[in-house]
Design a protein around this motif. Structure first.
Motif, PDB file in Angstrom:
ATOM      1  N   ASP A  77       8.720   0.298  -7.489  1.00  0.00           N
ATOM      2  CA  ASP A  77       7.740   1.267  -7.998  1.00  0.00           C
ATOM      3  C   ASP A  77       6.336   0.914  -7.530  1.00  0.00           C
ATOM      4  O   ASP A  77       5.566   1.790  -7.109  1.00  0.00           O
ATOM      5  CB  ASP A  77       7.804   1.282  -9.523  1.00  0.00           C
ATOM      6  N   LEU A  78       5.977  -0.384  -7.587  1.00  0.00           N
ATOM      7  CA  LEU A  78       4.664  -0.852  -7.147  1.00  0.00           C
ATOM      8  C   LEU A  78       4.427  -0.516  -5.680  1.00  0.00           C
ATOM      9  O   LEU A  78       3.386   0.048  -5.304  1.00  0.00           O
ATOM     10  CB  LEU A  78       4.566  -2.361  -7.374  1.00  0.00           C
ATOM     11  N   LEU A  79       5.404  -0.857  -4.843  1.00  0.00           N
ATOM     12  CA  LEU A  79       5.264  -0.614  -3.395  1.00  0.00           C
ATOM     13  C   LEU A  79       5.263   0.877  -3.079  1.00  0.00           C
ATOM     14  O   LEU A  79       4.505   1.346  -2.222  1.00  0.00           O
ATOM     15  CB  LEU A  79       6.397  -1.328  -2.645  1.00  0.00           C
ATOM     16  N   SER A  80       6.101   1.627  -3.782  1.00  0.00           N
ATOM     17  CA  SER A  80       6.189   3.064  -3.532  1.00  0.00           C
ATOM     18  C   SER A  80       4.897   3.769  -3.928  1.00  0.00           C
ATOM     19  O   SER A  80       4.417   4.652  -3.205  1.00  0.00           O
ATOM     20  CB  SER A  80       7.369   3.669  -4.307  1.00  0.00           C
ATOM     21  N   ARG A  81       4.318   3.404  -5.068  1.00  0.00           N
ATOM     22  CA  ARG A  81       3.058   4.007  -5.500  1.00  0.00           C
ATOM     23  C   ARG A  81       1.937   3.720  -4.512  1.00  0.00           C
ATOM     24  O   ARG A  81       1.004   4.518  -4.357  1.00  0.00           O
ATOM     25  CB  ARG A  81       2.658   3.468  -6.879  1.00  0.00           C
TER      26      ARG A  81
END
Length: 553
Positions: A402-406
């Motif tokens: 989620d962190l990388l995708s955001r």
């Protein structure tokens, strides 16, 4: 010295009584215990059972059990009471297998087990989850004169109830049904067994049959409902408890606050906080740390993050749960800097019992994700593994994806998914899809959706197909939007209806997407339509209920 004060003449019965008196009433430290033990040895009382039983009890209380067993080994022919203390001591110390081993050794001695012996060893089997050993002890009970002993029977009910599962609860009910007399402790054990196996309805039937319910009965039922997702019933039970003038305790309030957090019942949560302050804090009476933790969780879940921090700030003692609740609360409300600041304070705490656990790191990674702190997230993820020795669970990988995708690092996020040691779940793929929607990565989104179609039940995949439709819509690929919706219709995919809660004048109302059963439904939908029109006027892309006719509920 501690023992020499007014001690009677040596080797007399009065000296034995004096030493027993000191053990019973004056011994408060391990140092004092050692002094008394020295006098027991020097005066030749190492075989006096009534003194040694008290000595072993205190050894267990002071968590000095190796010394207790050393004393026991020096007794030439231990009495049943001494065997009982050793069996109980290992159980209290968390060594259930050793407790059973001592019980078996007792069977080869001249001492005969009594009701206390069976109760202690059965409780030890329950504590350690030793099903086979417990069943063997049960067999010995049936052959003994203690098969009708109410306390032994109560221990067997508790043992099978704690083992859990359909078979365990079935055996607990069988033992319970064979009891000639029952006490409230036995009823409560059966109640707990039903709840642990997830049989809330069965627990309610047991609860209604209890002749005289005590605070433990009510608290067990409230906690069971809250833990099994039946929070409305938990709060209804609490109200009934008040109406029947049953005095609740702090443990009850912990369970009630858990239900308040789940339902967003801020008013009741505030009332409990006020009650705690007036009943305990104001009178300088100790408040359970777990109750303060529950207040933090309740306020954070209800959106009152400042109130949560207020409770946290006033705590003189904090556990790992306290720190974790505050970190997670800040993280979920978008206060990433505050969450990481609290985590840094936790790491610098001088309390050796406070250490970040896997749940703490979930909160930290969530804070990094919501604040866009990619480098910090990577660092904390590696620190969790290398410094703290915590094996990342799928939830930790989900936070990192989620962190990388955001942050738009979709290739890195996709690579992390491929390298995961476990099979990705729908939440991980959903986080990646969310990034695809933000950054209009249509190709990757399509690949992810194809994987979800193959791996998930159609109804579970429905939400992600709606998300895929949003990705296409954001990229203005309207033909693909139509194709996704048609595919959902073709395979009869139904998206579970969204739920929301709102509290008005102390009453919590639940709403489902598309639900028109409320008496003021027409007014509610008029307001929703007005908000939708205003949002569209402001340039926001909004789906209305009509956009999903035939797809949603």
């Amino acid at each position: 010295m501690f023992v020499d004060q007014e001690a009677p003449s040596a080797n007399s019965r009065s000296l034995q009584q004096h030493l027993f008196f000191l053990l019973q009433n004056r011994c408060k430290t391990i140092s004092q215990l050692s002094q008394i033990h020295a006098h027991i040895i020097t005066n030749g009382f190492t075989q006096k059972s009534f003194i040694l039983v008290k000595l072993l009890t205190l050894c267990t209380a002071f968590n000095n059990f190796p010394h207790a067993h050393q004393v026991f080994d020096q007794v030439s022919n231990p009495s049943t009471a001494l065997w009982n203390q050793i069996i109980r001591g290992y159980s209290v110390g968390g060594n259930s297998r050793k407790s059973v081993e001592v019980f078996n050794n007792m069977g080869r001695s001249s001492a005969l087990p009594d009701g206390h012996t069976y109760t202690f060893v059965i409780n030890s089997c329950a504590k350690g989850g030793l099903l086979g050993e417990g069943e063997q002890v049960h067999g010995k009970v049936l052959k003994s004169v203690f098969c009708s002993n109410v306390y032994v029977r109560a221990s067997l009910v508790d043992f099978y109830a704690k083992i859990g599962g359909e078979e365990g609860v079935g055996n607990a009910k069988k033992v319970f049904g064979e009891m000639p007399e029952r006490n409230v402790v036995t009823w409560n054990s059966l109640l707990l067994g039903c709840l642990r196996s997830g049989d809330v309805d069965g627990a309610f039937r047991v609860f209604e049959e209890i002749p005289e319910r005590n605070v433990v009965s009510w608290t067990t039922m409230i906690a069971g409902c809250a833990q099994n997702g039946r929070c409305r019933e938990a709060l209804a039970l609490f109200r009934s408890m008040q109406e029947e003038n049953i005095k609740f305790d702090q443990v009850t309030l912990v369970s009630v606050l858990s239900a308040c957090a789940e339902l967003g019942d801020l008013n009741l949560g505030k009332w409990i906080h006020s009650f705690v302050f007036e009943s305990f804090d104001y009178r300088n009476q100790p408040v359970l740390v777990s109750l303060r933790n529950a207040l933090i969780h309740m306020y954070a879940s209800c959106g009152e993050i400042e109130a949560a921090f207020g409770v946290f700030n006033t705590m003189k003692q904090r556990t790992t749960v306290s720190w974790t609740s505050m970190i997670t609360g800040f993280a979920k409300h978008g206060y990433g800097d505050e969450a990481l600041c609290v985590f840094q304070l936790m790491e610098s705490s001088k309390d050796n019992s406070v250490r970040p656990d896997e749940i703490t790191f979930l909160g930290v990674l969530c804070a990094c994700s919501h604040s866009g702190y990619v480098d910090e997230g990577r660092r904390y993820f590696q620190s969790m593994i290398r410094t703290c020795g915590i094996e990342p669970r799928i939830e930790h990988f989900g936070c990192m994806v989620d962190l990388l995708s955001r942050a738009g690092l979709l290739d890195e996020a996709h690579e992390l998914v491929k390298l995961m040691p476990m099979k990705p779940n729908d939440a991980v793929w959903g986080a990646l899809l969310g990034g695809c929607r933000i950054y209009k990565s249509v190709e990757l989104a399509s690949d992810v959706a194809d994987l979800l179609t193959k791996e998930l039940d159609p109804h579970r995949a429905a939400g992600y197909f709606v998300l895929l439709s949003n990705v296409y819509a954001a990229a203005k690929k309207w033909q693909d939007v139509v194709a996704v919706r048609r595919k959902m219709l073709d395979i009869k995919m139904r998206k579970p209806p969204g739920r929301s809660w709102i509290q008005i004048e102390g009453r919590v109302y639940e709403f489902l997407a598309g639900d028109r059963s409320h008496e003021n439904a027409h007014m509610i939908y008029d307001v929703i339509d007005e908000i939708t029109r205003e949002a569209r006027f402001q340039g926001c892309f909004v789906y209305s209920a009509d956009d999903f006719v035939g797809i949603g509920d």
